[in-house]
Motif scaffolding. Sequence first.
Motif, mmCIF file in Angstrom:
data_model
loop_
_atom_site.group_PDB
_atom_site.id
_atom_site.type_symbol
_atom_site.label_atom_id
_atom_site.label_comp_id
_atom_site.label_asym_id
_atom_site.label_seq_id
_atom_site.Cartn_x
_atom_site.Cartn_y
_atom_site.Cartn_z
ATOM 1 N N PRO A 63 0.796 -1.235 0.000
ATOM 2 C CA PRO A 63 0.000 0.000 0.000
ATOM 3 C C PRO A 63 0.830 1.287 0.000
ATOM 4 O O PRO A 63 0.404 2.289 -0.561
ATOM 5 N N PHE A 64 2.021 1.254 0.609
ATOM 6 C CA PHE A 64 2.757 2.512 0.770
ATOM 7 C C PHE A 64 3.962 2.670 -0.148
ATOM 8 O O PHE A 64 4.578 3.733 -0.169
ATOM 9 N N ALA A 65 4.310 1.655 -0.916
ATOM 10 C CA ALA A 65 5.431 1.770 -1.855
ATOM 11 C C ALA A 65 5.042 1.292 -3.254
ATOM 12 O O ALA A 65 5.151 2.043 -4.218
ATOM 13 N N TYR A 66 4.581 0.046 -3.355
ATOM 14 C CA TYR A 66 4.278 -0.506 -4.676
ATOM 15 C C TYR A 66 3.164 0.274 -5.375
ATOM 16 O O TYR A 66 3.328 0.689 -6.521
ATOM 17 N N TYR A 67 2.026 0.452 -4.708
ATOM 18 C CA TYR A 67 0.907 1.127 -5.371
ATOM 19 C C TYR A 67 1.219 2.574 -5.746
ATOM 20 O O TYR A 67 0.878 2.999 -6.854
ATOM 21 N N PRO A 68 1.857 3.364 -4.890
ATOM 22 C CA PRO A 68 2.216 4.714 -5.348
ATOM 23 C C PRO A 68 3.134 4.681 -6.577
ATOM 24 O O PRO A 68 2.939 5.468 -7.512
ATOM 25 N N ALA A 69 4.101 3.773 -6.594
ATOM 26 C CA ALA A 69 4.988 3.665 -7.765
ATOM 27 C C ALA A 69 4.197 3.252 -8.999
ATOM 28 O O ALA A 69 4.420 3.769 -10.102
ATOM 29 N N PHE A 70 3.253 2.346 -8.833
ATOM 30 C CA PHE A 70 2.438 1.911 -9.968
ATOM 31 C C PHE A 70 1.548 3.049 -10.471
ATOM 32 O O PHE A 70 1.424 3.256 -11.674
ATOM 33 N N TYR A 71 0.959 3.811 -9.566
ATOM 34 C CA TYR A 71 0.100 4.923 -9.981
ATOM 35 C C TYR A 71 0.902 5.995 -10.719
ATOM 36 O O TYR A 71 0.410 6.601 -11.669
ATOM 37 N N VAL A 72 2.140 6.231 -10.299
ATOM 38 C CA VAL A 72 2.984 7.191 -11.010
ATOM 39 C C VAL A 72 3.311 6.651 -12.406
ATOM 40 O O VAL A 72 3.261 7.395 -13.396
ATOM 41 N N THR A 73 3.609 5.360 -12.506
ATOM 42 C CA THR A 73 3.862 4.752 -13.819
ATOM 43 C C THR A 73 2.627 4.865 -14.701
ATOM 44 O O THR A 73 2.723 5.217 -15.882
ATOM 45 N N GLY A 93 0.539 11.091 -21.951
ATOM 46 C CA GLY A 93 1.221 11.520 -23.170
ATOM 47 C C GLY A 93 2.470 12.332 -22.927
ATOM 48 O O GLY A 93 2.757 13.261 -23.662
ATOM 49 N N GLY A 94 3.200 12.021 -21.883
ATOM 50 C CA GLY A 94 4.488 12.674 -21.674
ATOM 51 C C GLY A 94 4.501 13.813 -20.680
ATOM 52 O O GLY A 94 5.538 14.401 -20.452
ATOM 53 N N LYS A 95 3.343 14.165 -20.112
ATOM 54 C CA LYS A 95 3.319 15.246 -19.135
ATOM 55 C C LYS A 95 2.696 14.743 -17.833
ATOM 56 O O LYS A 95 1.599 15.163 -17.444
ATOM 57 N N PRO A 96 3.400 13.850 -17.151
ATOM 58 C CA PRO A 96 2.828 13.275 -15.932
ATOM 59 C C PRO A 96 2.785 14.279 -14.786
ATOM 60 O O PRO A 96 3.662 15.130 -14.657
ATOM 61 N N ASP A 97 1.753 14.171 -14.000
ATOM 62 C CA ASP A 97 1.598 14.981 -12.796
ATOM 63 C C ASP A 97 1.662 14.015 -11.614
ATOM 64 O O ASP A 97 0.687 13.317 -11.318
ATOM 65 N N VAL A 98 2.812 13.953 -10.970
ATOM 66 C CA VAL A 98 3.013 13.014 -9.867
ATOM 67 C C VAL A 98 2.019 13.283 -8.737
ATOM 68 O O VAL A 98 1.479 12.354 -8.140
ATOM 69 N N GLY A 99 1.735 14.558 -8.481
ATOM 70 C CA GLY A 99 0.760 14.903 -7.441
ATOM 71 C C GLY A 99 -0.615 14.339 -7.753
ATOM 72 O O GLY A 99 -1.299 13.820 -6.866
ATOM 73 N N ARG A 100 -1.031 14.418 -9.005
ATOM 74 C CA ARG A 100 -2.327 13.855 -9.411
ATOM 75 C C ARG A 100 -2.317 12.335 -9.242
ATOM 76 O O ARG A 100 -3.277 11.742 -8.755
ATOM 77 N N ALA A 101 -1.206 11.693 -9.642
ATOM 78 C CA ALA A 101 -1.100 10.238 -9.516
ATOM 79 C C ALA A 101 -1.204 9.804 -8.058
ATOM 80 O O ALA A 101 -1.939 8.875 -7.720
ATOM 81 N N LEU A 102 -0.488 10.508 -7.186
ATOM 82 C CA LEU A 102 -0.547 10.160 -5.764
ATOM 83 C C LEU A 102 -1.909 10.500 -5.166
ATOM 84 O O LEU A 102 -2.373 9.829 -4.244
ATOM 85 N N GLY A 103 -2.564 11.529 -5.702
ATOM 86 C CA GLY A 103 -3.928 11.840 -5.267
ATOM 87 C C GLY A 103 -4.893 10.723 -5.616
ATOM 88 O O GLY A 103 -5.769 10.368 -4.825
ATOM 89 N N LYS A 104 -4.741 10.130 -6.812
ATOM 90 C CA LYS A 104 -5.578 8.977 -7.193
ATOM 91 C C LYS A 104 -5.321 7.799 -6.265
ATOM 92 O O LYS A 104 -6.246 7.118 -5.838
ATOM 93 N N TRP A 105 -4.035 7.579 -5.961
ATOM 94 C CA TRP A 105 -3.690 6.479 -5.035
ATOM 95 C C TRP A 105 -4.328 6.735 -3.663
ATOM 96 O O TRP A 105 -4.945 5.834 -3.097
ATOM 97 N N ARG A 106 -4.218 7.953 -3.155
ATOM 98 C CA ARG A 106 -4.822 8.281 -1.855
ATOM 99 C C ARG A 106 -6.336 8.088 -1.886
ATOM 100 O O ARG A 106 -6.928 7.582 -0.941
ATOM 101 N N GLY A 107 -6.956 8.498 -2.991
ATOM 102 C CA GLY A 107 -8.410 8.370 -3.122
ATOM 103 C C GLY A 107 -8.882 6.943 -3.121
ATOM 104 O O GLY A 107 -9.963 6.634 -2.621
ATOM 105 N N GLU A 108 -8.093 6.050 -3.689
ATOM 106 C CA GLU A 108 -8.481 4.643 -3.714
ATOM 107 C C GLU A 108 -7.983 3.876 -2.506
ATOM 108 O O GLU A 108 -8.393 2.747 -2.278
ATOM 109 N N PHE A 109 -7.097 4.495 -1.743
ATOM 110 C CA PHE A 109 -6.565 3.849 -0.551
ATOM 111 C C PHE A 109 -7.628 3.802 0.507
ATOM 112 O O PHE A 109 -7.907 2.900 1.163
#
Length: 151
Positions: free
Chosen positions: A118-128, A135-151
């Motif tokens: 929950p605290f390492a693998y999934y955040p890394a997967f959501y960033v990936t 399309g080349g402009k990732p927002d890490v904050g948005r990715a981690l927000g999605k992970w937090r929302g589903e956590f």
Amino acid sequence: VTYTQRTMLGQVVWVARTYPFQFGVIFSGIKTSVSDLIVQLGIERRETIDWRRNCAFAAFGFGYLGVVQYTLYVPVFGRLFPGTAAFSAKPLREKVVDLRGQLAVAAQVFLDQCVHHPFAYYPAFYVTKEVVTTGGKPDVGRALGKWRGEF
């Protein structure tokens, strides 16, 4: 099984035993890339392969699944739970009565499933996943927000 097949398999096993870290990294990267190709071609029925997406998943396979998880499962867990390798090698009859070994394996599973994933693998997967889908402009904050929302 032919002699050639046994010889090739023996060579692969030798490489895996001689160079376990390198073998694990390469195998994880290739496996993850091939898995994505299977999904793209077999499940999604794409006419063309999205190589950018495939490269992102291959990088995740090499980097996270290969490097990070090998490091966690082999040297780190090996130090935290020194008896589990010997426990795993025991026959089932001995495992059933080895409460200390059972507890060590249970602790390993707990640490892996309730802390690492929950605290390492999934955040890394959501960033990936963010890298793949933006399309080349990732927002890490948005990715981690999605992970937090589903956590």
